[in-house]
Write a protein that holds these residues in place. Structure first.
Motif, PDB file in Angstrom:
ATOM      1  N   ILE A 145       0.439  -0.849   0.241  1.00  0.00           N
ATOM      2  CA  ILE A 145      -0.224  -0.063  -0.006  1.00  0.00           C
ATOM      3  C   ILE A 145       0.484   0.623   0.187  1.00  0.00           C
ATOM      4  N   ARG A 146       0.483   1.992  -0.776  1.00  0.00           N
ATOM      5  CA  ARG A 146       1.089   3.404  -0.592  1.00  0.00           C
ATOM      6  C   ARG A 146       0.973   4.052   0.613  1.00  0.00           C
ATOM      7  N   THR A 147      -0.194   4.796   1.701  1.00  0.00           N
ATOM      8  CA  THR A 147      -0.382   5.190   2.931  1.00  0.00           C
ATOM      9  C   THR A 147      -1.100   4.754   3.095  1.00  0.00           C
ATOM     10  N   PRO A 148      -1.159   4.926   4.921  1.00  0.00           N
ATOM     11  CA  PRO A 148      -0.892   3.837   5.613  1.00  0.00           C
ATOM     12  C   PRO A 148      -3.022   4.048   5.765  1.00  0.00           C
ATOM     13  N   ASP A 149      -3.803   4.677   5.264  1.00  0.00           N
ATOM     14  CA  ASP A 149      -5.007   5.088   4.480  1.00  0.00           C
ATOM     15  C   ASP A 149      -5.150   4.176   3.764  1.00  0.00           C
ATOM     16  N   VAL A 150      -4.816   3.772   3.323  1.00  0.00           N
ATOM     17  CA  VAL A 150      -5.548   2.159   1.978  1.00  0.00           C
ATOM     18  C   VAL A 150      -5.606   0.974   2.642  1.00  0.00           C
ATOM     19  N   PRO A 151      -6.664   0.513   2.149  1.00  0.00           N
ATOM     20  CA  PRO A 151      -7.047  -0.604   3.506  1.00  0.00           C
ATOM     21  C   PRO A 151      -6.306  -2.027   2.342  1.00  0.00           C
ATOM     22  N   THR A 152      -5.389  -2.754   3.505  1.00  0.00           N
ATOM     23  CA  THR A 152      -4.589  -3.510   3.267  1.00  0.00           C
ATOM     24  C   THR A 152      -5.365  -5.047   2.985  1.00  0.00           C
ATOM     25  N   VAL A 153      -4.784  -5.600   1.760  1.00  0.00           N
ATOM     26  CA  VAL A 153      -6.078  -7.439   1.861  1.00  0.00           C
ATOM     27  C   VAL A 153      -4.530  -7.929   2.112  1.00  0.00           C
ATOM     28  N   TYR A 154      -5.124  -9.249   2.192  1.00  0.00           N
ATOM     29  CA  TYR A 154      -4.121  -9.729   3.160  1.00  0.00           C
ATOM     30  C   TYR A 154      -4.237 -10.712   3.467  1.00  0.00           C
ATOM     31  N   ASN A 155      -4.367 -12.003   3.580  1.00  0.00           N
ATOM     32  CA  ASN A 155      -4.295 -12.942   4.442  1.00  0.00           C
ATOM     33  C   ASN A 155      -3.851 -14.211   4.285  1.00  0.00           C
ATOM     34  N   GLU A 156      -3.289 -14.166   5.723  1.00  0.00           N
ATOM     35  CA  GLU A 156      -1.799 -15.475   5.651  1.00  0.00           C
ATOM     36  C   GLU A 156      -1.905 -16.687   5.740  1.00  0.00           C
ATOM     37  N   GLU A 157      -3.280 -17.424   5.914  1.00  0.00           N
ATOM     38  CA  GLU A 157      -4.303 -19.004   5.466  1.00  0.00           C
ATOM     39  C   GLU A 157      -4.789 -18.915   4.139  1.00  0.00           C
ATOM     40  N   TRP A 158      -4.508 -20.088   3.673  1.00  0.00           N
ATOM     41  CA  TRP A 158      -4.811 -20.660   2.474  1.00  0.00           C
ATOM     42  C   TRP A 158      -6.631 -21.395   2.864  1.00  0.00           C
ATOM     43  N   ALA A 159      -7.478 -20.655   2.289  1.00  0.00           N
ATOM     44  CA  ALA A 159      -8.903 -20.581   2.749  1.00  0.00           C
ATOM     45  C   ALA A 159      -9.409 -20.936   0.996  1.00  0.00           C
ATOM     46  N   ALA A 160     -10.565 -21.985   1.150  1.00  0.00           N
ATOM     47  CA  ALA A 160     -11.385 -22.327   0.218  1.00  0.00           C
ATOM     48  C   ALA A 160     -11.921 -20.931  -0.112  1.00  0.00           C
TER      49      ALA A 160
END
Length: 177
Positions: free
Chosen positions: A59-74
């Motif tokens: 993300i460019r700046t902290p106000d942009v929401p992060t999309v992240y998930n550490e675990e594999w999911a269905a």
């Protein structure tokens, strides 16, 4: 497009990084800078079991929401119906360059779905495919305003996807060895 036609920052990463974690961690900010995007993430998909995760997000700046998930999911059972772009990726259609989520054709994207889960206004939905299977989606995006993607940018992203496909496939496969 030859490798020399990549912007120098991308070319340097393509030539310098070998370990997948370091490679993708360096590549996403370079893509973000090249496109002047607000966020860039890499969604990984295992076509053998339909598991996925967003393993890398810049993300460019902290106000942009992060999309992240550490675990594999269905995948949610309704994802193909809810997300036409994901369905297009599974069907091996070309990558999608959305200039404005607000005005895009409903056959291309589900505006409500995009707003609810991603919040971006313009995006690239770059499909990482090999042997007729989806292995990942590279997604740079812009918040707050539309964005016209130039032919050069489209060419760079399409060629970049071709270059990173083998590494992406190996990375996904190694997670399940």
């Amino acid at each position: 497009m030859t490798q020399q036609e990549f912007p120098s920052a991308l070319k340097n990463i393509l030539e310098s990084y070998q370990a997948p974690d370091a490679f993708f961690s360096a590549l996403l900010p370079a893509i973000g800078d090249f496109l002047q995007s607000d966020r860039c993430f890499l969604y990984l998909h295992n076509p053998q079991n339909d598991l996925g995760k967003v393993a890398f997000c810049w993300i460019r700046t902290p106000d942009v929401p992060t999309v992240y998930n550490e675990e594999w999911a269905a995948q949610p059972p309704t994802l193909v119906d809810d997300d036409p772009m994901f369905a297009a990726a599974l069907r091996a259609e070309p990558s999608i360059f959305v200039e404005d989520v607000e005005t895009a054709d409903s056959k291309v994207l589900n505006r409500e779905f995009e707003q609810k889960y991603f919040g971006h206004r313009a995006l690239i939905h770059a499909h990482i495919r090999q042997d007729g299977q989806l292995w990942g989606i590279l997604q740079p995006c812009i918040f707050g305003h539309p964005r016209i993607w130039t032919e050069y940018e489209r060419g760079v992203i399409n060629n970049l996807v071709q270059r990173i496909t083998p590494l992406t496939v190996d990375y996904v496969k190694s997670a399940f060895d």
